[in-house]
Scaffold this motif. Structure first.
Motif, PDB file in Angstrom:
ATOM      1  N   GLN A  23       0.257  67.014 -18.182  1.00 47.66           N
ATOM      2  CA  GLN A  23       0.501  68.033 -19.204  1.00 47.66           C
ATOM      3  C   GLN A  23       1.867  68.713 -19.050  1.00 47.66           C
ATOM      4  O   GLN A  23       2.427  69.232 -20.001  1.00 47.66           O
ATOM      5  N   MET A  25       5.616  69.273 -19.054  1.00 45.75           N
ATOM      6  CA  MET A  25       6.764  68.562 -19.615  1.00 45.75           C
ATOM      7  C   MET A  25       8.058  69.029 -18.949  1.00 45.75           C
ATOM      8  O   MET A  25       9.137  68.712 -19.416  1.00 45.75           O
ATOM      9  N   ARG A  26       7.935  69.782 -17.876  1.00 43.94           N
ATOM     10  CA  ARG A  26       9.044  70.133 -16.981  1.00 43.94           C
ATOM     11  C   ARG A  26      10.094  71.024 -17.640  1.00 43.94           C
ATOM     12  O   ARG A  26      11.269  70.926 -17.305  1.00 43.94           O
ATOM     13  N   CYS A  27       9.695  71.890 -18.564  1.00 43.04           N
ATOM     14  CA  CYS A  27      10.665  72.762 -19.214  1.00 43.04           C
ATOM     15  C   CYS A  27      11.189  73.815 -18.269  1.00 43.04           C
ATOM     16  O   CYS A  27      12.253  74.378 -18.480  1.00 43.04           O
ATOM     17  N   GLY A  28      10.404  74.128 -17.223  1.00 49.23           N
ATOM     18  CA  GLY A  28      10.881  75.100 -16.249  1.00 49.23           C
ATOM     19  C   GLY A  28      10.611  76.554 -16.606  1.00 49.23           C
ATOM     20  O   GLY A  28      11.091  77.449 -15.918  1.00 49.23           O
ATOM     21  N   PHE A  29       9.822  76.816 -17.663  1.00 46.63           N
ATOM     22  CA  PHE A  29       9.517  78.208 -18.008  1.00 46.63           C
ATOM     23  C   PHE A  29       8.844  78.942 -16.838  1.00 46.63           C
ATOM     24  O   PHE A  29       8.893  80.150 -16.750  1.00 46.63           O
ATOM     25  N   THR A  83       0.403  82.021 -16.801  1.00 41.56           N
ATOM     26  CA  THR A  83       0.726  82.943 -17.895  1.00 41.56           C
ATOM     27  C   THR A  83       1.994  82.500 -18.608  1.00 41.56           C
ATOM     28  O   THR A  83       2.087  82.577 -19.831  1.00 41.56           O
ATOM     29  N   ALA A  84       2.975  82.020 -17.833  1.00 42.62           N
ATOM     30  CA  ALA A  84       4.278  81.702 -18.410  1.00 42.62           C
ATOM     31  C   ALA A  84       4.311  80.354 -19.116  1.00 42.62           C
ATOM     32  O   ALA A  84       5.251  80.066 -19.844  1.00 42.62           O
ATOM     33  N   CYS A  85       3.303  79.519 -18.906  1.00 43.09           N
ATOM     34  CA  CYS A  85       3.412  78.132 -19.372  1.00 43.09           C
ATOM     35  C   CYS A  85       2.947  77.951 -20.811  1.00 43.09           C
ATOM     36  O   CYS A  85       1.755  78.055 -21.108  1.00 43.09           O
ATOM     37  N   PRO A  86       3.883  77.648 -21.722  1.00 38.89           N
ATOM     38  CA  PRO A  86       3.486  77.417 -23.124  1.00 38.89           C
ATOM     39  C   PRO A  86       2.664  76.142 -23.292  1.00 38.89           C
ATOM     40  O   PRO A  86       1.940  76.003 -24.271  1.00 38.89           O
ATOM     41  N   SER A  87       2.783  75.204 -22.353  1.00 37.98           N
ATOM     42  CA  SER A  87       2.076  73.929 -22.507  1.00 37.98           C
ATOM     43  C   SER A  87       0.655  73.976 -21.954  1.00 37.98           C
ATOM     44  O   SER A  87      -0.073  72.997 -22.048  1.00 37.98           O
ATOM     45  N   GLY A  88       0.279  75.085 -21.337  1.00 38.97           N
ATOM     46  CA  GLY A  88      -1.073  75.204 -20.814  1.00 38.97           C
ATOM     47  C   GLY A  88      -1.307  74.513 -19.490  1.00 38.97           C
ATOM     48  O   GLY A  88      -2.441  74.175 -19.149  1.00 38.97           O
TER      49      GLY A  88
END
Lengths: 434, 463
Positions: A23, A25-29, A83-88
């Motif tokens: 899940q 995608m390594r955006c780093g958020f 909490t920070a992860c938009p991808s869940g």
């Protein structure tokens, strides 16, 4: 997450699912929210890095190595990344499951292993044994030995965690569990019947906090059932990677509370609340799904519950204090409860809430993390205390015993003046008897 | 395989704590945010000063070791992935803001400073650094300069390039150059600075950056418009631009994106709408009022389904923050998110949306589209599963056909993400063999031994 099919280099029992690591995608958020990445600047000590390690193990690009084990335990499990992860992605949960893998794949040596199983499998599941074990600590304080030990600085001779652990002990009173009546009647107009889940650390270390919780619930019109046979919620076991014992405890508590006729099950320990809310996943293949759903829907943190039903504030006492609120990770990140404790505090007449910067940044306690990584824990704590002192508040309020132990110790060591209290102690003080 | 001696030497010049060679460290430095790309480095080095970078490059040059610079690894074209192994040069420990010069309106930072940290530090002094890539909380200024990052405010305020005034840069031959300065005008010789911006780490390693700051806008207003057809949203954008209004932000999200973002932020975005536009106008209060009114008139003309004005700065910031999560939120839907960066002249927006819809149906894909509509810069994102090879094949065919059309309209294959590894072929199609040949000669002049970020932008001779 028990799975029947073996995934890569994980063992069959209690492995992450492939989906849970794919899940990301390594955006780093997650990077700027991770205390261990902030400390080290090292990718493998970040949520993104840790999930990538787990994925590599799943894809057989990496064995379950010592470094993977280290990262599983170096993760604070603070869930800020969730909490920070938009991808869940739930990096904290993946690491929690990896702790179980660590115990299976590279068990600790004989001594450490016996000590660990003594604590996790003999002591924690047994409330009587736990209470007995605290007797020496109470005598130690009552007889003045603590004073002597602290002044003679004898603990400087031992490992650093021992001195810290000793320093963190609050003034101990007798455990609450044997004293608390099983049924506490509602006062005033009755609004319902709730079960109170009394956590181990609460009854042993903070009996006065939970006493206030029950008192406030009663004053708010709720009949409170506190089952004396309640066992540890299993959070320490999940944290140490002993998911089997955690399941046994969870099953016991599930059955206990499902037999008790209550509208809700309330706890004042954020760690317990988070664990109870995860029984559904933990017991997935060990209990009927419907019962787990019913149980899950009843679980409330005390502040979540009181904010939801609405506080009766007519008879509340004035408390002329300035306070700042530290969010326990297992409340704000694991349970998504941020607004409610603040709402309650704001309803206490006279109380002024001053927001600190980074209120939801971990305090560095994180179960036994603060003892295992005492140097890093101090750095995380210093960041927190700096934010606390900038508010100039008189009281530091939190809602979880682990945070309270760490913060009270930190405030004292740093020579700061703030008293550290649980939200319920303030609500208790504002609630009149009779 | 890297020799123990080389690792020892690296440790000597930057300190043992700043060199990592354990397999677990290397494994997690082999990716950025680009899906499906992973290459293992042999060593990772974290210099903490320009001197450290010089010393490390000296060793790399002597040993012929490929060097790939890396900031926070949030790139979207594989720019910081060590395609040829060798060394990953992590600049995130060089993260000091060196100066904010309030007389010249500039800031000078080390390459590893996080974009948002610079924004906040300058805001405290009443100044404004506009470039705000989606990953501004994480991305570094060094990475922004190397990829010439854009952002939500690109429409009115431009991109990173427009703010770079000076660079300090270590070249592969071991020289340290300063290019540009705090002077507003500078035409002394070739504009190396402009060549380095967007060079994706292939020409030199940037260690210090001086950027231009501007006074912040005194007022702003945020407008949210919903549409029942995405082409109408495209038409609205073209009309606003044609009406000579330049909003600071004009962002679009399609239905799939709206729903994924709403799943995460839960702020009441319209789940049933085909598209939404997030428009912000800023500047002098009088101008803001005038432009906001004009934008509303156009939105009504094109028959936007609903028009809302953000009630306060907090709500506006919440909407912008929600938009920034779009790509990551789309990743909820599927294991793999393949994102592209097609950019067209703004008059062609409605046609572009129609083309994306047509190709989505043709290749039977699940696509979420969002992007900087005001810049004509769209991010059609295929939601797929990298384990399904047949689906991946269709996804690539989708992009091939889309890019052919984008280029035919005079667009570009990359608006802001760079070429990296992912888009080498597309670049060649856009600029032709002659263009690639010139780029290679420039590369040769800076880096004759080809040690800096090899395998990026264009295929090298040995491939």
């Amino acid at each position: 997450m028990p799975s029947s099919e073996k995934l890569g280099n994980f063992t069959e029992q209690d492995a992450p699912t492939y989906e849970s690591v794919l899940q990301c995608m390594r955006c780093g958020f997650c990077l700027p929210t991770c205390p261990t990445f902030a400390l080290t600047g090292r990718e493998r000590s970040s949520p993104r890095g840790r999930v990538a390690l787990a994925r590599a193990v799943a894809e057989e690009k990496l064995e379950f190595t010592v470094a993977v084990k280290q990262e599983a335990f170096f993760c604070l499990d603070c869930r800020a990344c969730t909490t920070a992860c938009p991808s869940g992605v739930k990096a904290g949960e993946v690491m929690e499951v990896c702790r179980s893998q660590a115990q299976q794949q590279s068990p600790p040596g004989h001594m450490a292993s016996s000590f660990r199983s003594f604590i996790l499998q003999r002591m924690l599941p047994d409330p009587d044994r736990l209470e007995m074990s605290m007797l020496p600590a109470r005598l130690y304080q009552k007889l003045g030995i603590q004073w002597l030990v602290r002044h003679a600085k004898v603990l400087k001779l031992g490992p650093s965690w021992m001195e810290k652990a000793e320093g963190m002990l609050p003034a101990l009173d007798a455990p609450l569990r044997p004293q608390e009546p099983e049924i506490t009647p509602a006062r005033g107009e009755k609004r319902g019947r709730v079960g109170f889940f009394l956590g181990c650390v609460m009854t042993l270390m903070y009996p006065n906090v939970s006493r206030q919780t029950v008192r406030v619930l009663a004053a708010q019109g709720f009949e409170v059932v506190t089952p004396p046979s309640t066992k540890c919620c299993g959070a320490p076991h999940l944290s140490e990677g002993d998911r089997q014992t955690a399941r046994e405890l969870a099953l016991f508590n599930l059955n206990l509370f499902m037999q008790t006729e209550v509208d809700f099950i309330v706890t004042d320990c954020a760690g317990c609340g988070a664990a109870l809310k995860e029984y559904e996943e933990l017991l997935e293949s060990a209990a009927e799904h419907d019962r787990l759903v019913v149980f899950r829907e009843k679980i409330r943190d005390i502040s979540e519950f009181l904010a939801e039903v609405g506080l009766r504030t007519e008879a509340m006492q004035l408390i002329n204090k300035t306070v700042t609120y530290h969010e326990p990770c297992h409340l704000c990140h694991a349970q998504g409860i941020s607004r409610q404790p603040r709402e309650l505090l704001k309803q206490i007449p006279g109380l002024e809430l001053r927001e600190m910067n980074e209120a939801s940044w971990c305090c560095g306690s994180a179960a036994t993390w603060g003892l295992k990584f005492s140097r890093e824990s101090q750095q995380v704590l210093d960041r927190k205390l700096n934010n606390v002192s900038q508010t100039g508040a008189e009281l530091l309020v939190t809602a979880n015993p682990g945070c309270q132990l760490q913060l009270a110790w930190g405030v004292r060591e740093a020579g700061m003046t703030q008293e550290v209290v649980h939200v319920m102690e303030l609500l208790g003080a504002a609630t009149l008897d009779g | 395989m890297l020799s123990r001696t080389t690792i020892d030497e690296l440790q000597r010049v930057v300190g043992a704590a700043n060199v990592a060679s354990e397999p677990e460290d290397l494994l997690v430095l082999g990716y950025d945010s680009t899906p499906g790309i992973h290459h293992l480095p042999e060593v990772a080095v974290y210099p903490t000063s320009t001197e450290g970078v010089l010393a490390v490059l000296e060793i790399a040059r002597r040993d012929g070791l490929p060097v790939t610079p890396r900031g926070s690894g949030t790139g979207l074209s594989g720019g910081s992935v060590p395609a040829k192994g060798g060394m990953v040069l992590c600049l995130n420990r060089m993260n000091k803001i060196l100066e904010i010069d309030e007389e010249n309106l500039t800031a000078t930072v080390e390459a590893g400073v996080v974009t948002l940290d610079l924004f906040n530090a300058t805001a405290k002094k009443g100044l404004f650094y506009p470039p705000d890539p989606g990953s501004q909380k994480i991305s570094t200024l060094g990475g922004n300069v190397m990829e010439d990052a854009g952002g939500l405010r690109g429409l009115k305020y431009g991109v990173t390039r427009d703010y770079v005034m000076a660079l300090q840069c270590v070249l592969p031959d071991g020289s340290l150059i300063q290019t540009g300065g705090k002077s507003v005008k500078d035409v002394a010789g070739y504009a190396f600075k402009d060549l380095l911006v967007g060079s994706e780490g292939t020409l030199g390693i940037i260690t210090e950056i001086t950027v231009k700051l501007i006074p912040p806008p005194r007022d702003k207003r945020t407008i949210l418009a919903y549409f029942s057809d995405i082409r109408t949203a495209g038409e609205a954008v073209s009309k606003i631009i044609a009406a000579k209004i330049i909003p600071s932000t004009m962002e679009i999200m399609d239905k799939a994106t709206i729903n994924c973002v709403e799943d995460y932020v839960k702020i009441g975005l319209p789940r049933s709408m085909a598209a939404l536009l997030l428009i912000e106008v800023d500047g002098h209060p009088a101008q803001v009022a005038e432009e906001a009114a004009a934008v509303e008139v156009i939105l009504r003309q094109v028959r936007a389904a609903e028009i809302h004005i953000a009630k306060d700065a907090e709500q506006a910031a919440g909407l912008a923050a929600a938009r920034r999560t779009a790509l990551s939120a789309l990743a909820r839907m599927s294991p793999t998110t393949l994102l592209e960066d097609a950019t067209v002249p703004r008059s062609m927006l409605a046609e572009t949306f129609a083309e994306i819809e047509r190709l989505t149906a043709k290749y039977k894909l699940n696509v979420g589209t969002f992007g900087h509509a005001g810049d004509g810069n769209l991010h059609p994102t295929v939601l797929c599963d990298e384990r399904d090879l047949e689906e991946m094949h269709r996804a690539h065919a989708f992009y091939d056909e889309l890019y052919a059309q984008v280029l035919a309209w005079g667009g570009t294959v990359s608006g802001e993400h760079g070429i990296g590894i992912a888009k080498k072929e597309y670049l060649a199609r856009q600029i032709g063999a002659g263009g690639v040949a010139v780029m290679k000669r420039i590369k040769q002049a800076f880096d004759p031994n080809g040690i800096l970020n090899p395998g990026k932008i264009f295929a090298d001779e040995r491939e």
